[in-house]
Write an enzyme that holds these catalytic residues in place. Sequence first.
Site, short mmCIF file in Angstrom:
data_model
loop_
_atom_site.label_atom_id
_atom_site.label_comp_id
_atom_site.label_asym_id
_atom_site.label_seq_id
_atom_site.Cartn_x
_atom_site.Cartn_y
_atom_site.Cartn_z
N ASP A 67 -11.55 2.78 3.64
CA ASP A 67 -12.00 1.39 3.58
C ASP A 67 -13.50 1.30 3.33
O ASP A 67 -14.01 0.24 2.96
CB ASP A 67 -11.71 0.69 4.92
CG ASP A 67 -10.46 -0.17 4.89
OD1 ASP A 67 -10.15 -0.72 3.82
OD2 ASP A 67 -9.81 -0.28 5.95
N LYS A 107 0.84 -1.20 0.00
CA LYS A 107 0.00 0.00 0.00
C LYS A 107 0.87 1.25 0.00
O LYS A 107 0.64 2.18 -0.77
CB LYS A 107 -0.91 0.02 1.24
CG LYS A 107 -2.12 -0.86 1.12
CD LYS A 107 -2.84 -0.96 2.47
CE LYS A 107 -3.89 -2.06 2.41
NZ LYS A 107 -4.36 -2.48 3.72
N GLN A 136 -5.34 -1.35 9.49
CA GLN A 136 -5.22 -2.70 8.92
C GLN A 136 -5.92 -3.72 9.82
O GLN A 136 -5.70 -3.73 11.03
CB GLN A 136 -3.74 -3.05 8.74
CG GLN A 136 -3.47 -4.39 8.09
CD GLN A 136 -3.86 -4.45 6.62
OE1 GLN A 136 -3.95 -3.44 5.93
NE2 GLN A 136 -4.12 -5.64 6.12
N1 GUN Z 1 -6.89 -6.60 5.77
C1 GUN Z 1 -6.97 -7.30 4.60
N2 GUN Z 1 -7.58 -6.56 3.65
C2 GUN Z 1 -7.91 -5.39 4.23
C3 GUN Z 1 -8.55 -4.20 3.77
O1 GUN Z 1 -8.98 -4.08 2.62
N3 GUN Z 1 -8.69 -3.20 4.67
C4 GUN Z 1 -8.25 -3.30 5.96
N4 GUN Z 1 -8.43 -2.27 6.77
N5 GUN Z 1 -7.65 -4.38 6.42
C5 GUN Z 1 -7.47 -5.40 5.56
#
Ligand code: GUN
Length: 297
Positions: free
Chosen positions: A122, A55, A99
């Site tokens: 998100d 990311k 996350q």
């Molecule tokens: N963990 C795995 N995929 C995601 C996601 O798209 N967003 C978040 N916040 N955590 C994750």
Amino acid sequence: MSDAKIIDGKAFAANIREKVAAGVEKLKSENGITPGLAVVLVGEDPASQVYVRNKGKQTVEAGMESFEFKMSEDTTQDALLAKVEELNNDPKVNGILVQLPLPKHIDEEAVLSAINPDKDVDGFHVINVGRLNTGMAGGLVPCTPLGCILMLRDHFGGDLSGKKAVVVGRSNIVGKPMFNLLLQESCTVTVAHSRTADLPAEVGAADIVVAAVGRPEMVKGEWMKEGAVVIDVGINRIEKPEGGTRLVGDVDFASAVEKASAITPVPGGVGPMTIACLLVNTLTAACQQNGLEAPKM
Ligand code: GUN
């Protein structure tokens, strides 16, 4: 031999990232704004560390600012909430992502609810869930379903109206937002799940099949209508008979490719779209926070 189109999510995601980078460049030159994305990682989960690294890298490549906060596994809920509050109040931060999964002693819902909905890239905050459900402007849509809908729109030349769609899976992260997005596109949508009485029949009626159940190769090509368009959200690691492991989706690709007119592979289908759409959401959030129209993707 199948003549199904294999939808190239990797190329599609690269194209989206280019569009985001162009949007960021325009925002910088015309408005003096550099979008910023903050990612908070609590603990040492190896898969989460890989996600967070990717990311950060892609955020910078798109011309945006990346802020990363690593907090220890034993971080208290209060300390995490204080970090979220600090980011809510930081004008350089347009998007916040905590996350998941979080360590067991932290209440995930409390943390997600603490994020300013306008910075919730998100799309997990109940305000954004409500905005999506009602079609209200200004919402942020969860990244994976957003990626799926962009691929479907592209495949159908922008018009999904009247298509029959089945979403297999009812999670808050994929199934439910996918239902709402397909409905917004004027599809007739069925959401199937573990208690659905006749799953093969529901899948067999659909022009569009979106599989998001988290069960390896569960959705079979034999169930599908000839010419269905298949979007496979699953990422499952399974043991190979000869030893070692491989990644498979929630769709049994070998049988589905014989029936589908188009299908996303695993890996290389939906997967790469998720981070690309996180960048889309960060750009959208930055535009909306400054009263500007977000570029269309
Ligand atoms: N963990 C795995 N995929 C995601 C996601 O798209 N967003 C978040 N916040 N955590 C994750």
